[in-house]
Write a protein that holds these residues in place. Structure first.
Motif, mmCIF file in Angstrom:
data_model
loop_
_atom_site.group_PDB
_atom_site.id
_atom_site.type_symbol
_atom_site.label_atom_id
_atom_site.label_comp_id
_atom_site.label_asym_id
_atom_site.label_seq_id
_atom_site.Cartn_x
_atom_site.Cartn_y
_atom_site.Cartn_z
ATOM 1 N N ILE A 72 0.871 -1.191 0.000
ATOM 2 C CA ILE A 72 0.000 0.000 0.000
ATOM 3 C C ILE A 72 0.903 1.235 0.000
ATOM 4 O O ILE A 72 0.688 2.188 -0.757
ATOM 5 C CB ILE A 72 -0.931 0.030 1.249
ATOM 6 C CG1 ILE A 72 -1.520 -1.346 1.573
ATOM 7 C CG2 ILE A 72 -2.046 1.055 1.056
ATOM 8 C CD1 ILE A 72 -2.351 -1.371 2.871
ATOM 9 N N ILE A 76 0.991 3.795 -3.334
ATOM 10 C CA ILE A 76 0.492 5.169 -3.217
ATOM 11 C C ILE A 76 1.619 6.185 -3.328
ATOM 12 O O ILE A 76 1.512 7.157 -4.073
ATOM 13 C CB ILE A 76 -0.329 5.323 -1.911
ATOM 14 C CG1 ILE A 76 -1.627 4.513 -2.066
ATOM 15 C CG2 ILE A 76 -0.629 6.796 -1.619
ATOM 16 C CD1 ILE A 76 -2.531 4.547 -0.871
ATOM 17 N N ILE A 88 -9.185 8.235 -1.640
ATOM 18 C CA ILE A 88 -9.272 6.939 -0.971
ATOM 19 C C ILE A 88 -10.743 6.650 -0.669
ATOM 20 O O ILE A 88 -11.402 7.410 0.044
ATOM 21 C CB ILE A 88 -8.473 6.921 0.365
ATOM 22 C CG1 ILE A 88 -7.074 7.536 0.191
ATOM 23 C CG2 ILE A 88 -8.411 5.492 0.922
ATOM 24 C CD1 ILE A 88 -6.123 6.814 -0.728
ATOM 25 N N SER A 95 -8.372 0.641 4.247
ATOM 26 C CA SER A 95 -8.367 1.882 3.479
ATOM 27 C C SER A 95 -7.955 3.038 4.378
ATOM 28 O O SER A 95 -7.300 3.983 3.921
ATOM 29 C CB SER A 95 -9.738 2.131 2.849
ATOM 30 O OG SER A 95 -9.963 1.181 1.817
ATOM 31 N N ALA A 98 -4.381 3.349 4.190
ATOM 32 C CA ALA A 98 -3.946 4.067 2.983
ATOM 33 C C ALA A 98 -4.024 5.575 3.208
ATOM 34 O O ALA A 98 -3.153 6.328 2.746
ATOM 35 C CB ALA A 98 -4.799 3.647 1.783
ATOM 36 N N HIS A 139 -7.888 4.759 -4.779
ATOM 37 C CA HIS A 139 -7.475 3.543 -4.070
ATOM 38 C C HIS A 139 -8.626 3.036 -3.208
ATOM 39 O O HIS A 139 -9.334 3.817 -2.575
ATOM 40 C CB HIS A 139 -6.262 3.834 -3.174
ATOM 41 C CG HIS A 139 -5.822 2.646 -2.350
ATOM 42 N ND1 HIS A 139 -4.901 1.722 -2.791
ATOM 43 C CD2 HIS A 139 -6.213 2.212 -1.123
ATOM 44 C CE1 HIS A 139 -4.726 0.790 -1.867
ATOM 45 N NE2 HIS A 139 -5.521 1.059 -0.834
ATOM 46 N N THR A 168 -5.782 1.735 -7.937
ATOM 47 C CA THR A 168 -5.014 0.757 -7.159
ATOM 48 C C THR A 168 -5.948 0.101 -6.138
ATOM 49 O O THR A 168 -6.758 0.779 -5.509
ATOM 50 C CB THR A 168 -3.824 1.413 -6.424
ATOM 51 O OG1 THR A 168 -4.311 2.353 -5.458
ATOM 52 C CG2 THR A 168 -2.894 2.144 -7.373
ATOM 53 N N ASP A 170 -6.258 -2.737 -2.924
ATOM 54 C CA ASP A 170 -5.657 -3.635 -1.936
ATOM 55 C C ASP A 170 -6.437 -4.953 -1.965
ATOM 56 O O ASP A 170 -7.531 -5.060 -1.425
ATOM 57 C CB ASP A 170 -5.719 -2.975 -0.555
ATOM 58 C CG ASP A 170 -5.104 -3.847 0.530
ATOM 59 O OD1 ASP A 170 -4.774 -5.010 0.248
ATOM 60 O OD2 ASP A 170 -4.972 -3.347 1.662
#
Ligand code: PLP
Length: 377
Positions: A72, A76, A88, A95, A98, A139, A168, A170
């Motif tokens: 992560i 990022i 995000i 999250s 992130a 993300h 992106t 996860d």
């Protein structure tokens, strides 16, 4: 070979491994700069792309030595161009991690929060993208492991692309379990760690993603020395090796785990995880436990149950009783509610869950917790 005590891990990773994966780590000492070792990495990197059905020309994988959070961090900090913003889509603990990464690097970001027990509202995601044309990276998390909710990544990716942003995701707690098609699900980058879906060991993490975007990111600010995606990619492409010392023994175990992944097959493996997950839910239901995530939103791998309102309930005591008998259960990750989790990762099957619930019932009985469990309202 001596046999090793088998523990059933119901925590959200590291997961239960097979003995063949455990023993694959026991190898003659080798320097990872030898050609023999370098040769292993190429096949491994390609397999990691193939697991998400990626074309190995268009997509590549980049390995890091670390736990899943390193992915992560690297994704990022490496993929955000100068003076642009990250969005995000945040409905859970991973999250939120992130978001913290954005804060630590001093990046411009939008923390688009949703309740932890609900899927994100796509209209709000689109609104945020429309209002912020400087967003260059979106993300989110596929399966929010803190609760077990499944996020609609295909739809979020579609919106990201409509507004010109890189997507992106996860996928640490779905990769190599819940089938993923990187291209069809509009993913530019996904990521995972060897100790989760692949059922190998901690120490190797990897980002699978679009080669062209990585090459473009060479011109972006270099915000980290150890965790820069382009730097690691470029070193691989030039030398076939990781830039810094790889987790040698873990890599041998991962290669064995991938062999076992292909021989079980994507479909059969997902069917097994689903059997395990169903057995977990049935067991919880029979005991009257309430869950946080409604059934149709569950990603099929993590069950999140509420503590009962019973004065005799003690997660620690119940955990310890099960742990001493080879079963590991895990606390929840929601600040507003007291929960515990049972997860369907790893080399386990439904008979392990039946054995677990026999022990779990004994644990509840020994703590004098009422069965079925009780809630105040
Ligand atoms: C396990 C996990 C990670 C990695 O966490 P570590 O604490 O670094 O092992 C990242 N994202 C998700 C969704 C996870 O489930």
């Amino acid at each position: 070979m001596e046999s090793i005590k088998r523990n059933v891990l119901l925590n959200p990773g590291p997961s239960t491994t097979t003995d063949t994966v455990k023993f694959a780590q026991v190898i003659p000492d080798i320097c990872p700069r030898e050609r023999e070792f370098g040769g292993l990495m190429k096949g491994l990197r390609e397999d990691l792309v193939k697991i998400v059905h990626g074309d190995t020309e268009k997509y590549t994988s980049v390995l890091f030595c670390g736990s899943g959070t390193i992915n992560i961090d690297a994704a990022i900090n490496s993929l955000l161009p100068k003076d642009r913003k990250a969005l995000i889509v945040n409905n859970g603990a991973y999250s939120a991690r992130a978001v913290e990464i954005c804060q630590y690097y001093g990046l411009d970001y939008i923390d688009l929060q949703f309740p932890v027990d609900r899927q994100p509202d796509l209209n709000k995601v689109e609104e945020a993208l429309k209002d912020n044309p400087d967003v260059a990276l979106v993300h989110t998390t596929h399966n929010e492991t803190g609760t077990g909710i499944l996020n609609p990544i295909g739809e979020i990716g579609d919106l990201a692309h409509k507004y010109g942003a890189v997507f992106t995701v996860d996928t640490t707690s779905t990769y190599a379990m819940r089938p993923i098609d990187i291209e069809k699900e509009n993913i530019d980058f996904c990521m995972a760690s060897a100790q989760k879906g692949l059922a190998a060991f901690t120490g190797l993490s990897f980002i699978v993603g679009n080669r062209e975007i990585i090459e473009r990111s060479a011109a972006y600010p270099r915000r980290s020395y150890y965790c820069n995606l382009f730097m690691q990619y470029d070193f691989f492409e030039r030398t076939g090796e990781m830039h810094f010392t790889p987790p040698v023994q873990t890599i041998y175990a991962v290669i064995q785990a991938i062999k076992e992944y292909w021989s079980e097959g994507e479909e059969a493996k997902w069917a097994r995880h689903t059997r395990v997950f169903n057995a977990i839910n049935e067991g919880l239901e029979e005991l009257g436990f309430r869950q946080v995530i409604r059934p149709e939103w569950r990603a099929g791998l993590v069950s999140s149950a509420l503590y009962p309102d019973d004065p005799n309930w003690s997660f620690e005591n119940i955990h310890d009783y099960c742990y001493e008998r080879g079963f590991t259960i895990y606390p929840g990750k929601i600040s507003a509610a007291n929960t515990f989790r049972l997860c369907a990762l790893g080399a386990i099957d439904e008979n392990d869950i039946r054995d677990f619930f026999a022990v779990f019932r004994e644990a509840l009985a020994s703590c004098k917790v009422q069965m079925p469990v009780i809630y105040k309202d």
